[in-house]
Write an enzyme that holds these catalytic residues in place. Structure first.
Site, PDB file in Angstrom:
ATOM      1  N   HIS A 165      -9.190  -0.035  -3.677  1.00 32.98           N
ATOM      2  CA  HIS A 165     -10.054  -1.014  -3.969  1.00 32.98           C
ATOM      3  C   HIS A 165     -10.922  -1.080  -5.150  1.00 32.98           C
ATOM      4  O   HIS A 165     -11.175  -1.620  -5.690  1.00 32.98           O
ATOM      5  CB  HIS A 165     -10.570  -1.998  -2.421  1.00 32.98           C
ATOM      6  CG  HIS A 165      -9.329  -2.590  -1.750  1.00 32.98           C
ATOM      7  ND1 HIS A 165      -9.210  -1.729  -0.936  1.00 32.98           N
ATOM      8  CD2 HIS A 165      -8.624  -3.907  -2.082  1.00 32.98           C
ATOM      9  CE1 HIS A 165      -7.919  -2.943  -0.859  1.00 32.98           C
ATOM     10  NE2 HIS A 165      -8.039  -3.805  -0.611  1.00 32.98           N
ATOM     11  N   CYS A 200       0.905  -4.977  -2.389  1.00 34.97           N
ATOM     12  CA  CYS A 200       0.177  -4.383  -2.041  1.00 34.97           C
ATOM     13  C   CYS A 200       0.055  -4.025  -0.340  1.00 34.97           C
ATOM     14  O   CYS A 200       1.351  -4.317   0.251  1.00 34.97           O
ATOM     15  CB  CYS A 200      -1.374  -4.303  -2.772  1.00 34.97           C
ATOM     16  SG  CYS A 200      -2.349  -6.210  -2.184  1.00 34.97           S
TER      17      CYS A 200
HETATM   18  N1  LIG Z   1      -9.802  -6.061   5.064  1.00 31.76           N
HETATM   19  C1  LIG Z   1      -8.703  -7.473   5.976  1.00 31.76           C
HETATM   20  C2  LIG Z   1      -7.636  -7.481   5.467  1.00 31.76           C
HETATM   21  C3  LIG Z   1      -7.056  -6.784   3.893  1.00 31.76           C
HETATM   22  C4  LIG Z   1      -6.689  -5.802   3.750  1.00 31.76           C
HETATM   23  C5  LIG Z   1      -6.014  -5.014   2.656  1.00 31.76           C
HETATM   24  C6  LIG Z   1      -6.302  -5.650   1.465  1.00 31.76           C
HETATM   25  O1  LIG Z   1      -6.048  -5.697   0.382  1.00 31.76           O
HETATM   26  P1  LIG Z   1      -4.414  -5.456  -0.653  1.00 31.76           P
HETATM   27  O2  LIG Z   1      -4.468  -7.276  -0.648  1.00 31.76           O
HETATM   28  O3  LIG Z   1      -4.757  -5.160  -1.798  1.00 31.76           O
HETATM   29  O4  LIG Z   1      -3.900  -5.239   0.515  1.00 31.76           O
HETATM   30  C7  LIG Z   1      -7.226  -7.409   2.044  1.00 31.76           C
HETATM   31  C8  LIG Z   1      -7.356  -7.529   3.211  1.00 31.76           C
HETATM   32  C9  LIG Z   1      -9.077  -7.839   7.148  1.00 31.76           C
HETATM   33  O5  LIG Z   1      -9.512  -7.184   7.733  1.00 31.76           O
HETATM   34  O6  LIG Z   1      -8.787  -9.097   7.573  1.00 31.76           O
END
Ligand SMILES: N[C@@H](Cc1ccc(OP(=O)(O)O)cc1)C(=O)O
Length: 204
Positions: free
Chosen positions: A106, A135
């Site tokens: 990120h 992603c």
């Molecule tokens: N961090 C989020 C999950 C999440 C993971 C990755 C993310 O990034 P990307 O859309 O780039 O995979 C976005 C959200 C949660 O704890 O629910």
């Protein structure tokens, strides 16, 4: 094809997001609306059900946005761009598919990759290929790439490109570190007016 991008931008453990913006101008095309993107929260990296109905068509040139797919879910696509460091690389399992994996985190420095990946998308779109951008969750990194593509090939500002994608996939939320790089992308595009007006594709 694998493209490794070193995460050179530090300190983005906190992930501020753009605030929710206007939904004016939502698409009337139900096939690309966000009904698919219901309020199913991302509970963890393992459980990421933002697109419960499968890949979401977000741009008319057959560009879809999605969370991490299974092999079966990518089979209908001609080109797959995976922009997550932590997702499985499915390249060897789908030899017939043009598969690109950019290992973004990120807070990765994505500027160079944006040039290459948006060009790949544009070339595939010109050949009427079906393109999947994903992603881990389909919210941050893949959305950032689609916004960069819209900015370059639909000639929209960052704000308007963001609003457009948000109107079609309303859970997207690029992290601020990537938004800053989209701002740099916008400046670079403005500095090169050759940004191919002939490549413009009118949005519905
Ligand atoms: N961090 C989020 C999950 C999440 C993971 C990755 C993310 O990034 P990307 O859309 O780039 O995979 C976005 C959200 C949660 O704890 O629910």
């Amino acid at each position: 094809m694998n493209i490794y991008t070193s995460p050179t931008r530090a300190s983005s453990t906190a992930r501020p997001y753009l605030p929710a913006l206007t939904t004016e101008g939502r698409s009337t095309d139900n096939s690309s609306r966000d009904d698919n993107c219901e309020a199913v929260p991302c509970l963890s990296m393992e459980v990421c059900k933002v697109y419960p109905k499968g890949p979401l068509l977000v741009l008319p040139e057959r560009i879809y946005l999605f969370s991490e797919p299974t092999v079966g879910e990518i089979l209908p696509f001609d080109v797959v761009i995976n922009v997550a460091e932590e997702t499985q690389d499915l390249q060897t399992q789908v030899p017939a598919i043009e598969y690109h994996h950019c290992r973004w985190e990120h807070d990765s420095d994505i500027g160079t990759d944006l040039v290459l990946l948006t060009s790949i998308m544009h070339a595939a779109a010109a050949e009427r290929k079906k393109i999947l951008i994903h992603c881990q969750c389909g919210l941050s990194r893949s959305a950032t790439l689609v916004i960069a593509y819209i900015m370059k090939f639909h000639h929209l500002s960052l704000r308007r490109a963001y609003d457009l994608l948000k109107s079609r996939a309303d859970k997207i939320s690029p992290p601020m570190g990537l938004v800053f790089q989209l701002m740099e992308w916008e400046a670079a595009l403005k500095a090169t007016p050759s940004a191919q007006a002939s490549d413009y594709r009118k949005l519905p």
